[in-house]
Design a protein around this motif. Structure first.
Motif, PDB file in Angstrom:
ATOM      1  N   LYS A  32       1.025  -1.219   0.037  1.00 33.63           N
ATOM      2  CA  LYS A  32      -0.037   0.011  -0.145  1.00 33.63           C
ATOM      3  C   LYS A  32       0.866   1.210   0.283  1.00 33.63           C
ATOM      4  CE  LYS A  32      -3.834   0.119   2.817  1.00 33.63           C
ATOM      5  NZ  LYS A  32      -4.706  -0.074   3.979  1.00 33.63           N
ATOM      6  N   ASP A  33       0.443   2.365  -0.650  1.00 33.87           N
ATOM      7  CA  ASP A  33       1.029   3.604  -0.602  1.00 33.87           C
ATOM      8  C   ASP A  33       1.002   4.073   1.026  1.00 33.87           C
ATOM      9  OD1 ASP A  33       1.508   3.918  -3.200  1.00 33.87           O
ATOM     10  OD2 ASP A  33      -0.515   4.738  -3.620  1.00 33.87           O
ATOM     11  N   GLY A  34       2.073   4.671   1.371  1.00 31.73           N
ATOM     12  CA  GLY A  34       2.006   5.347   2.450  1.00 31.73           C
ATOM     13  C   GLY A  34       2.848   4.309   3.754  1.00 31.73           C
ATOM     14  N   ALA A  35       2.772   3.121   3.399  1.00 28.30           N
ATOM     15  CA  ALA A  35       3.538   2.001   3.965  1.00 28.30           C
ATOM     16  C   ALA A  35       5.028   2.257   4.198  1.00 28.30           C
ATOM     17  CB  ALA A  35       3.199   0.704   3.789  1.00 28.30           C
ATOM     18  N   PRO A  36       5.795   2.317   5.366  1.00 33.23           N
ATOM     19  CA  PRO A  36       7.128   2.676   5.439  1.00 33.23           C
ATOM     20  C   PRO A  36       8.115   1.679   4.297  1.00 33.23           C
ATOM     21  CG  PRO A  36       6.406   2.388   7.486  1.00 33.23           C
ATOM     22  CD  PRO A  36       5.146   2.000   6.725  1.00 33.23           C
ATOM     23  N   SER A  37       8.932   2.466   3.489  1.00 33.67           N
ATOM     24  CA  SER A  37       9.798   1.727   2.547  1.00 33.67           C
ATOM     25  C   SER A  37      10.476   0.542   3.295  1.00 33.67           C
ATOM     26  CB  SER A  37      10.722   2.729   1.999  1.00 33.67           C
ATOM     27  OG  SER A  37      11.385   3.180   2.696  1.00 33.67           O
ATOM     28  N   SER A  38      10.666   0.532   4.375  1.00 36.41           N
ATOM     29  CA  SER A  38      11.510  -0.557   4.845  1.00 36.41           C
ATOM     30  C   SER A  38      10.714  -1.863   4.996  1.00 36.41           C
ATOM     31  CB  SER A  38      11.931  -0.279   6.519  1.00 36.41           C
ATOM     32  OG  SER A  38      10.759   0.073   7.252  1.00 36.41           O
ATOM     33  N   TYR A  39       9.333  -1.864   4.839  1.00 35.68           N
ATOM     34  CA  TYR A  39       8.416  -2.856   4.555  1.00 35.68           C
ATOM     35  C   TYR A  39       8.653  -3.874   3.327  1.00 35.68           C
ATOM     36  CZ  TYR A  39       5.737  -1.153   9.048  1.00 35.68           C
ATOM     37  OH  TYR A  39       5.408  -0.720  10.152  1.00 35.68           O
ATOM     38  N   ALA A  40       9.073  -3.053   2.406  1.00 38.08           N
ATOM     39  CA  ALA A  40       9.400  -3.727   1.129  1.00 38.08           C
ATOM     40  C   ALA A  40      10.534  -4.450   1.264  1.00 38.08           C
ATOM     41  CB  ALA A  40       9.518  -2.652   0.154  1.00 38.08           C
ATOM     42  N   ILE A  41      11.443  -4.000   1.878  1.00 36.66           N
ATOM     43  CA  ILE A  41      13.007  -4.988   2.160  1.00 36.66           C
ATOM     44  C   ILE A  41      12.509  -6.126   3.158  1.00 36.66           C
ATOM     45  CG2 ILE A  41      15.206  -4.756   3.038  1.00 36.66           C
ATOM     46  CD1 ILE A  41      15.123  -1.788   2.035  1.00 36.66           C
ATOM     47  N   GLU A  42      11.913  -5.698   4.133  1.00 36.13           N
ATOM     48  CA  GLU A  42      11.518  -6.665   5.173  1.00 36.13           C
ATOM     49  C   GLU A  42      10.658  -7.624   4.687  1.00 36.13           C
ATOM     50  OE1 GLU A  42       9.784  -7.036   9.795  1.00 36.13           O
ATOM     51  OE2 GLU A  42      10.411  -5.037   8.905  1.00 36.13           O
ATOM     52  N   SER A  43       9.653  -7.429   3.748  1.00 37.97           N
ATOM     53  CA  SER A  43       8.757  -8.521   3.037  1.00 37.97           C
ATOM     54  C   SER A  43       9.541  -9.317   2.266  1.00 37.97           C
ATOM     55  CB  SER A  43       7.494  -7.898   2.600  1.00 37.97           C
ATOM     56  OG  SER A  43       8.226  -7.181   1.327  1.00 37.97           O
ATOM     57  N   VAL A  44      10.627  -8.738   1.368  1.00 39.03           N
ATOM     58  CA  VAL A  44      11.384  -9.635   0.499  1.00 39.03           C
ATOM     59  C   VAL A  44      12.223 -10.609   1.407  1.00 39.03           C
ATOM     60  CG1 VAL A  44      13.233  -9.624  -1.056  1.00 39.03           C
ATOM     61  CG2 VAL A  44      11.250  -8.018  -1.201  1.00 39.03           C
ATOM     62  N   LEU A  45      13.030 -10.021   2.545  1.00 35.69           N
ATOM     63  CA  LEU A  45      13.610 -10.755   3.412  1.00 35.69           C
ATOM     64  C   LEU A  45      12.880 -12.033   3.866  1.00 35.69           C
ATOM     65  CD1 LEU A  45      15.845  -7.955   5.173  1.00 35.69           C
ATOM     66  CD2 LEU A  45      16.613  -9.545   3.699  1.00 35.69           C
ATOM     67  N   SER A  46      11.514 -11.671   4.273  1.00 39.54           N
ATOM     68  CA  SER A  46      10.663 -12.800   4.813  1.00 39.54           C
ATOM     69  C   SER A  46      10.507 -13.933   3.714  1.00 39.54           C
ATOM     70  CB  SER A  46       9.361 -12.168   5.403  1.00 39.54           C
ATOM     71  OG  SER A  46       9.909 -11.353   6.588  1.00 39.54           O
ATOM     72  N   VAL A  47      10.187 -13.533   2.526  1.00 43.06           N
ATOM     73  CA  VAL A  47      10.243 -14.423   1.604  1.00 43.06           C
ATOM     74  C   VAL A  47      11.282 -15.267   1.242  1.00 43.06           C
ATOM     75  CG1 VAL A  47       9.855 -14.548  -1.115  1.00 43.06           C
ATOM     76  CG2 VAL A  47       8.333 -13.141   0.100  1.00 43.06           C
ATOM     77  N   TYR A  48      12.442 -14.477   1.147  1.00 41.87           N
ATOM     78  CA  TYR A  48      13.691 -15.603   1.019  1.00 41.87           C
ATOM     79  C   TYR A  48      13.973 -16.405   2.047  1.00 41.87           C
ATOM     80  CZ  TYR A  48      14.536 -13.136  -3.607  1.00 41.87           C
ATOM     81  OH  TYR A  48      14.636 -12.791  -4.914  1.00 41.87           O
ATOM     82  N   ASP A  49      13.892 -15.933   3.125  1.00 41.40           N
ATOM     83  CA  ASP A  49      14.267 -16.679   4.488  1.00 41.40           C
ATOM     84  C   ASP A  49      13.310 -17.691   4.411  1.00 41.40           C
ATOM     85  OD1 ASP A  49      16.003 -15.108   5.329  1.00 41.40           O
ATOM     86  OD2 ASP A  49      15.279 -14.533   7.017  1.00 41.40           O
ATOM     87  N   PHE A  50      12.031 -17.536   4.274  1.00 42.88           N
ATOM     88  CA  PHE A  50      10.971 -18.897   4.341  1.00 42.88           C
ATOM     89  C   PHE A  50      11.400 -19.773   3.258  1.00 42.88           C
ATOM     90  CE2 PHE A  50       6.895 -20.213   2.870  1.00 42.88           C
ATOM     91  CZ  PHE A  50       6.528 -21.102   4.037  1.00 42.88           C
ATOM     92  N   ALA A  51      11.525 -19.400   1.834  1.00 46.50           N
ATOM     93  CA  ALA A  51      11.805 -20.228   0.717  1.00 46.50           C
ATOM     94  C   ALA A  51      13.001 -20.985   0.809  1.00 46.50           C
ATOM     95  CB  ALA A  51      11.695 -19.400  -0.548  1.00 46.50           C
ATOM     96  N   PHE A  52      14.100 -20.213   1.150  1.00 40.80           N
ATOM     97  CA  PHE A  52      15.601 -20.893   1.177  1.00 40.80           C
ATOM     98  C   PHE A  52      15.787 -21.704   2.447  1.00 40.80           C
ATOM     99  CE2 PHE A  52      17.117 -17.296  -1.718  1.00 40.80           C
ATOM    100  CZ  PHE A  52      17.117 -17.979  -2.554  1.00 40.80           C
ATOM    101  N   TYR A  53      15.395 -21.034   3.590  1.00 43.94           N
ATOM    102  CA  TYR A  53      15.849 -21.709   4.978  1.00 43.94           C
ATOM    103  C   TYR A  53      14.621 -22.747   5.386  1.00 43.94           C
ATOM    104  CZ  TYR A  53      19.256 -17.707   5.050  1.00 43.94           C
ATOM    105  OH  TYR A  53      20.112 -17.074   4.723  1.00 43.94           O
ATOM    106  N   GLN A  54      13.422 -22.356   5.160  1.00 38.37           N
ATOM    107  CA  GLN A  54      12.516 -23.434   5.820  1.00 38.37           C
ATOM    108  C   GLN A  54      11.934 -24.333   4.711  1.00 38.37           C
ATOM    109  OE1 GLN A  54       9.193 -21.762   8.153  1.00 38.37           O
ATOM    110  NE2 GLN A  54      10.286 -19.972   8.692  1.00 38.37           N
ATOM    111  N   LEU A  55      11.702 -23.921   3.385  1.00 35.64           N
ATOM    112  CA  LEU A  55      11.275 -24.824   2.356  1.00 35.64           C
ATOM    113  C   LEU A  55      12.224 -25.563   1.780  1.00 35.64           C
ATOM    114  CD1 LEU A  55       8.318 -22.781   0.818  1.00 35.64           C
ATOM    115  CD2 LEU A  55       8.188 -24.367   2.604  1.00 35.64           C
ATOM    116  N   GLY A  56      13.662 -24.816   1.954  1.00 32.92           N
ATOM    117  CA  GLY A  56      14.803 -25.876   1.243  1.00 32.92           C
ATOM    118  C   GLY A  56      15.157 -25.596  -0.118  1.00 32.92           C
ATOM    119  N   PHE A  57      14.660 -24.530  -0.738  1.00 28.48           N
ATOM    120  CA  PHE A  57      14.963 -24.318  -2.367  1.00 28.48           C
ATOM    121  C   PHE A  57      16.509 -23.345  -2.138  1.00 28.48           C
ATOM    122  CE2 PHE A  57      10.371 -23.794  -2.553  1.00 28.48           C
ATOM    123  CZ  PHE A  57      10.162 -24.600  -3.467  1.00 28.48           C
TER     124      PHE A  57
END
Length: 178
Positions: free
Chosen positions: A96-121
């Protein structure tokens, strides 16, 4: 064990539920969604799509998350799908517009952490529309490599090894620094 919520430092990613249909539909109507596939068919159609998605989620074939504040305000969406052996695709990423820009970075880190470290890709593959300059620049800064293109898209790859290096640069955005 994955309980349906990825806990971040300032945000959480929780699995989409049918009750999120209106939020998803509204986000997909926003001008920021112009680079995503078109959704014109209304909230009821979104409900049906989520019901079908939940079957894929149950099988572990796809994960669709609402990005939300710690106060549970819905701020965006991101999806992991197209699992191929050791590689996953992610996209449908909108905040959403107005969300802190750091939320984009944090959401991407969460995606990669989950996919690489939990799902094993060990790899990620994804595409970005050619005229989506901000997102292209973001992925390049993050370390993703363009491996191909067509008239509409650039095709990217990003490996676990590259992510491990990139993650060090963004460690202040990570809830768990281990």
């Amino acid at each position: 064990m994955f309980n349906g919520v990825l806990v971040g430092k300032n945000i959480n990613l929780r699995l989409v539920e049918v009750s999120d249909a209106k939020f998803i539909y509204d986000m997909r109507q926003d001008s920021k969604s112009k680079y995503l596939s078109v959704v014109n068919s209304g909230v009821e159609s979104q409900v049906k799509w989520i019901q079908e998605y939940k079957k894929r989620e149950f099988k572990g074939n796809e994960y669709y998350f609402v990005i939300e504040s710690k106060e549970k305000e819905s701020l965006g969406l991101v999806r992991l799908y197209d699992f191929r052996d050791d590689s996953f695709c992610w996209g449908s990423w909108i905040i959403k517009d107005g969300a802190p820009s750091s939320y984009a970075i944090e959401s991407v880190l969460s995606v990669y952490d989950f996919a690489f470290y939990q799902l094993g890709f060990t790899k990620s593959h994804f595409d970005v529309r050619k005229n989506n300059d901000k997102v292209i620049a973001f992925h390049k800064r993050f370390g993703a490599i363009i491996i191909g293109e067509d008239n509409e898209n650039y095709y990217f790859n990003f490996t676990l090894q590259e992510y491990n290096e990139t993650r060090k640069k963004y460690i202040k955005f990570v809830a768990y620094n281990g």
